[in-house]
Write a protein that holds these residues in place. Structure first.
Motif, PDB file in Angstrom:
ATOM      1  N   UNK A 535       0.847  -1.224   0.015  1.00  0.00           N
ATOM      2  CA  UNK A 535      -0.080  -0.046   0.194  1.00  0.00           C
ATOM      3  C   UNK A 535       0.908   1.258  -0.051  1.00  0.00           C
ATOM      4  N   UNK A 536       2.148   1.396   0.874  1.00  0.00           N
ATOM      5  CA  UNK A 536       2.945   2.383   1.083  1.00  0.00           C
ATOM      6  C   UNK A 536       3.888   2.553  -0.129  1.00  0.00           C
ATOM      7  N   UNK A 537       4.153   1.376  -0.730  1.00  0.00           N
ATOM      8  CA  UNK A 537       4.932   1.326  -1.998  1.00  0.00           C
ATOM      9  C   UNK A 537       4.064   2.252  -3.048  1.00  0.00           C
ATOM     10  N   UNK A 538       2.804   1.968  -3.273  1.00  0.00           N
ATOM     11  CA  UNK A 538       2.337   2.720  -4.351  1.00  0.00           C
ATOM     12  C   UNK A 538       1.708   3.885  -4.040  1.00  0.00           C
ATOM     13  N   UNK A 539       1.791   4.327  -2.624  1.00  0.00           N
ATOM     14  CA  UNK A 539       1.363   5.766  -2.544  1.00  0.00           C
ATOM     15  C   UNK A 539       2.359   6.507  -1.716  1.00  0.00           C
ATOM     16  N   UNK A 540       2.686   6.655  -0.423  1.00  0.00           N
ATOM     17  CA  UNK A 540       3.521   7.455   0.148  1.00  0.00           C
ATOM     18  C   UNK A 540       4.923   7.507  -0.270  1.00  0.00           C
ATOM     19  N   UNK A 541       5.546   6.010  -0.431  1.00  0.00           N
ATOM     20  CA  UNK A 541       7.046   5.608  -0.695  1.00  0.00           C
ATOM     21  C   UNK A 541       7.246   6.207  -2.262  1.00  0.00           C
ATOM     22  N   UNK A 542       6.177   6.134  -3.158  1.00  0.00           N
ATOM     23  CA  UNK A 542       6.354   6.409  -4.533  1.00  0.00           C
ATOM     24  C   UNK A 542       6.506   7.926  -4.790  1.00  0.00           C
ATOM     25  N   UNK A 547      12.335   3.464  -1.941  1.00  0.00           N
ATOM     26  CA  UNK A 547      12.341   2.256  -2.153  1.00  0.00           C
ATOM     27  C   UNK A 547      11.822   1.306  -0.995  1.00  0.00           C
ATOM     28  N   UNK A 548      11.331   0.091  -1.213  1.00  0.00           N
ATOM     29  CA  UNK A 548      11.104  -0.448  -0.008  1.00  0.00           C
ATOM     30  C   UNK A 548      11.455  -2.032  -0.264  1.00  0.00           C
ATOM     31  N   UNK A 549      12.036  -2.605   0.517  1.00  0.00           N
ATOM     32  CA  UNK A 549      12.514  -4.177   0.354  1.00  0.00           C
ATOM     33  C   UNK A 549      11.802  -5.042   1.642  1.00  0.00           C
ATOM     34  N   UNK A 587      13.635   1.766   2.601  1.00  0.00           N
ATOM     35  CA  UNK A 587      12.996   1.219   3.684  1.00  0.00           C
ATOM     36  C   UNK A 587      13.168  -0.355   3.752  1.00  0.00           C
ATOM     37  N   UNK A 588      13.601  -1.061   4.733  1.00  0.00           N
ATOM     38  CA  UNK A 588      13.410  -2.423   4.791  1.00  0.00           C
ATOM     39  C   UNK A 588      12.697  -3.124   6.010  1.00  0.00           C
ATOM     40  N   UNK A 589      11.922  -3.964   5.877  1.00  0.00           N
ATOM     41  CA  UNK A 589      11.044  -4.664   6.835  1.00  0.00           C
ATOM     42  C   UNK A 589      11.690  -5.990   6.808  1.00  0.00           C
ATOM     43  N   UNK A 590      11.847  -6.562   7.930  1.00  0.00           N
ATOM     44  CA  UNK A 590      12.421  -8.059   8.164  1.00  0.00           C
ATOM     45  C   UNK A 590      11.576  -8.835   9.318  1.00  0.00           C
ATOM     46  N   UNK A 591      11.516 -10.016   9.098  1.00  0.00           N
ATOM     47  CA  UNK A 591      10.862 -10.910  10.204  1.00  0.00           C
ATOM     48  C   UNK A 591      11.698 -12.046  10.725  1.00  0.00           C
ATOM     49  N   UNK A 603      10.606 -11.558  15.755  1.00  0.00           N
ATOM     50  CA  UNK A 603      11.231 -10.485  15.758  1.00  0.00           C
ATOM     51  C   UNK A 603      11.226  -9.618  14.670  1.00  0.00           C
ATOM     52  N   UNK A 604      10.804  -8.369  14.561  1.00  0.00           N
ATOM     53  CA  UNK A 604      10.504  -7.843  13.418  1.00  0.00           C
ATOM     54  C   UNK A 604      11.288  -6.466  13.418  1.00  0.00           C
ATOM     55  N   UNK A 605      12.046  -6.072  12.354  1.00  0.00           N
ATOM     56  CA  UNK A 605      12.921  -5.181  12.099  1.00  0.00           C
ATOM     57  C   UNK A 605      12.303  -4.126  10.920  1.00  0.00           C
ATOM     58  N   UNK A 606      12.414  -2.629  11.288  1.00  0.00           N
ATOM     59  CA  UNK A 606      11.955  -1.845  10.483  1.00  0.00           C
ATOM     60  C   UNK A 606      13.131  -0.734  10.438  1.00  0.00           C
ATOM     61  N   UNK A 607      14.013  -0.820   9.369  1.00  0.00           N
ATOM     62  CA  UNK A 607      15.044   0.122   9.179  1.00  0.00           C
ATOM     63  C   UNK A 607      15.067   0.924   8.000  1.00  0.00           C
TER      64      UNK A 607
END
Length: 675
Positions: A535-542, A547-549, A587-591, A603-607
């Motif tokens: 959702x954010x890749x198509x709106x806020x990030x774009x 970029x988002x990974x 932005x990167x999100x990991x689990x 464990x969630x990472x938002x960096x």
């Protein structure tokens, strides 16, 4: 003087004490007046520039500050050490300051000085330097004052010993307090010969003569000559003024209980210091008592605990007043008392019991004096239940409104001990009442604030319902127009779910419930992350060129948690990351799977690769702050995140990466435990 402090403290503890009463007491002791003036000067109140008007100072300072000054002075006086010689000198200086003040005011009125009260204050403070030297060096200065010295020689000896004469010290202090007045000069030149003051200001001449009147016999030739030179007053008038001043000072001393005759020595002051010690203990008790329990039995049990800790009374009952029935009902008891006491109830109207007397005595403290054959039955019951030979009752009432009572059983030894501790029991009772009243006031304020909050929220929810309904309808129309594109369909469905969640939050805002109380449900965390990032890749990030990974554990199991809370956490962190980045940011999100003390966690990472958080922000990242992002930001985002993570029984941390950018790490249990 301890006598003046005793009177002032007793007055400060009265609910309806007036400023006039306090001003009268403070005017009669130079040290107290100096403390009050110094407090005014040391604060922003100095801008009033009326530090020679004691009435105005007291009103501006307020009753609480005056109480603080009195209590602080009492503690310092209690611990001060004075030998008998210094105590006698202190009484002499007190009388001299009061005599000079009374004479100065009379002379001011007689000679048409425009501010008699300023003259009085200058006279009261004229020997403040001597008081300070006696306080700081009692032995050395007492020896100096016991030596008969002329004024010029006393000045020289003081300068040799302290660097300044006492008149210079007092003058500099007064000039710091009241630079717009001649009080400083009046103190500085009080020991000068009369012939040297021919062109001196009116106030300087007044204090010079008043000081001579307070130290010399009425028939002294030098005094009479000074009266003629300074103000043109004849002998008969000076004799009369001298006698009037002495009468006024003696009356004030009698009122305070201050012995001024030589045969009394320091006995009266010793008694006053002992009484002051009892007051200091009472003040300590007042500040020791703290009530933390919620209303009900727990609160009254806490009061009984305080009674036991402070007075060693382990057998006691607490009664709470029931306004509807007009009676006191037993609500709490110490562990040693039989449960049979729970059935006790005492009507205040017409009951002759000791508890009733506890509300009728002036200090609300009632110690049973002796047992009688015709004593009320309820008193006998209380003794039996408390295994006691005597009873103590403390009546707790706010004004004339009963709150409750504490009843303790006493042995004969305890009864004798508490007879001498009645002032402390009174202070304890007053402290309890003040605490209970303060709690009632806070509860009433909270109730009013909550009612206002609910009314406002319900109005806002009603206003928000219309645009939410319109958005939901528009999304349905938009879905039909865009056809069957799966990606678009997924994004629209996600928006509808978010709108429904907003509606659910708004509904909860209408009621006074815990807004954080969500329900646990099975949640596919990876899917939730993918949908949010999509959702954010198509709106806020774009729109920001960001970029988002994703780096998600492929076999991450579903977890039992509050999906709405977790979604809010991730939403806030993603928005924060986007707002911290510029074009080209990432932005990167990991689990990850994690095991903590044998229990499965995720464990969630938002960096991000932005500038990171400044040190001053990083150290308090999860506390509410003033936002630096503009007026549309509340500064509460990370505080809300931390609160939600805590509710999900997890933990969160924030660090700046070595390669740049901030990283948030969240650990959550796979299953929420019941709390």
């Amino acid at each position: 003087m301890p006598h003046a402090l005793l009177r002032l403290i007793d007055c400060c503890q009265q609910r309806d004490v007036s400023f006039d009463t306090l001003a009268t007491l403070i005017r009669q002791d130079a040290a107290l007046a100096a403390r009050v003036i110094n407090a005014a000067h040391a604060s922003s109140l100095a801008q009033w520039n009326h530090l020679h008007d004691l009435d105005r100072i007291l009103v501006v300072l307020g009753l609480d500050t005056i109480k603080h000054i009195a209590f602080t002075a009492a503690v310092q006086e209690f611990f001060a050490q004075f030998n008998q010689g210094a105590s006698a000198l202190r009484r002499r200086l007190w009388r001299a300051s009061l005599s000079c003040a009374c004479s100065a005011r009379t002379l001011a009125r007689l000679s048409a000085y425009p501010s008699p009260e300023e003259a009085y204050l200058a006279g009261l403070l004229h020997n403040l330097g001597q008081m300070a030297y006696l306080q700081g060096s009692p032995d050395a200065y007492a020896e100096l004052l016991h030596t008969p010295l002329a004024d010029a020689e006393l000045d020289a000896r003081e300068r040799e010993r302290f660097g300044l004469s006492s008149t210079q010290w007092g003058a500099e202090q007064a000039e710091r307090w009241a630079p717009d007045s001649f009080i400083g000069d009046a103190i500085r030149y009080q020991r000068r010969a009369a012939h040297a003051l021919g062109d001196a200001p009116h106030l300087v001449r007044l204090i010079n003569l008043a000081r001579k009147m307070s130290t010399a016999p009425a028939e002294d030739d030098q005094l009479l000559a000074a009266a003629d030179q300074l103000l043109g007053l004849n002998q008969d008038l000076i004799l009369q003024l001298h006698e009037d001043s002495a009468t006024e000072v003696n009356e004030i001393a009698r009122t305070f209980g201050i012995p001024l005759g030589a045969d009394h020595r320091a006995a009266g002051e010793s008694e006053a210091r002992q009484a002051l010690g009892v007051r200091v203990q009472g003040l300590a008790l007042t500040r020791t008592v703290q009530i933390t329990s919620p209303p009900g039995a727990a609160l009254w049990s806490e009061l009984l605990g305080n009674l036991n800790i402070l007075f060693d009374l382990p057998d006691a009952l607490a009664f709470e007043f029931q306004p509807r029935d007009g009676k006191l009902a037993c609500i709490a008891r110490t562990a040693s008392v039989s449960p049979a006491a729970d059935a006790l109830a005492i009507h205040l109207d017409g009951s002759p019991s000791l508890i009733t007397q506890g509300f009728e005595t002036p200090d609300n403290v009632c110690l049973e004096q002796a047992s009688a054959d015709d004593a009320p039955v309820v008193d006998g019951q209380l003794k039996r239940l408390l295994s006691a030979s005597h009873l103590l009752c403390l009546g707790l009432q706010a004004g004339s409104r009963p709150l409750g009572a504490l009843v303790a059983g006493l042995t004969a030894d305890n009864h004798r001990r508490l007879q001498s501790q009645k002032p402390l029991l009174k202070a304890f009772t007053q402290a309890l009442v003040e605490q209970l009243e303060a709690r009632e006031s806070r509860q009433q304020q909270r109730a009013e604030e909550q009612a206002q909050w609910l009314a406002r929220n319900r109005r806002l929810v009603h206003e928000a319902a219309n645009p939410l309904g319109a958005i939901q309808n528009y999304l349905q129309v938009l879905s039909l127009k865009l056809g069957t594109d799966p990606a678009v369909d997924e994004q629209l469905r996600f928006i509808r779910e978010e709108m429904e969640r907003v509606g659910s939050i708004l509904v909860r805002m209408k009621e006074p419930v815990d807004v954080d109380s969500g329900e646990a449900s099975l949640t596919d965390v990876n899917t939730l992350i993918e949908r949010l990032v999509s959702l954010y890749r198509a709106s806020l990030f774009a729109s920001r060129g960001i970029g988002a990974t994703l780096d998600l554990a492929p076999d991450l199991a579903q977890v039992s948690t509050d999906t709405g809370a977790l979604k809010q956490i991730l939403t806030n962190l993603l928005k924060n990351a986007a707002e911290a980045l510029t074009d080209g940011g990432e932005v990167e999100v990991a689990s990850r799977h994690l095991n903590v003390d044998g229990h499965p966690h995720i464990e969630l990472h938002v960096r991000d690769n932005g500038p990171g958080l400044p040190p001053e922000i990083l150290s308090r990242a999860f506390t509410p702050v003033q936002s630096t992002k503009g007026k549309e930001h509340s500064g509460l985002g990370l505080a809300i995140v931390a609160s939600l993570v805590t509710r999900l029984q997890g933990s969160i941390s924030c660090t700046n990466q070595k390669t740049g950018g901030a990283e948030f790490v969240i650990r959550l249990p796979c299953t929420l435990k019941s709390q």
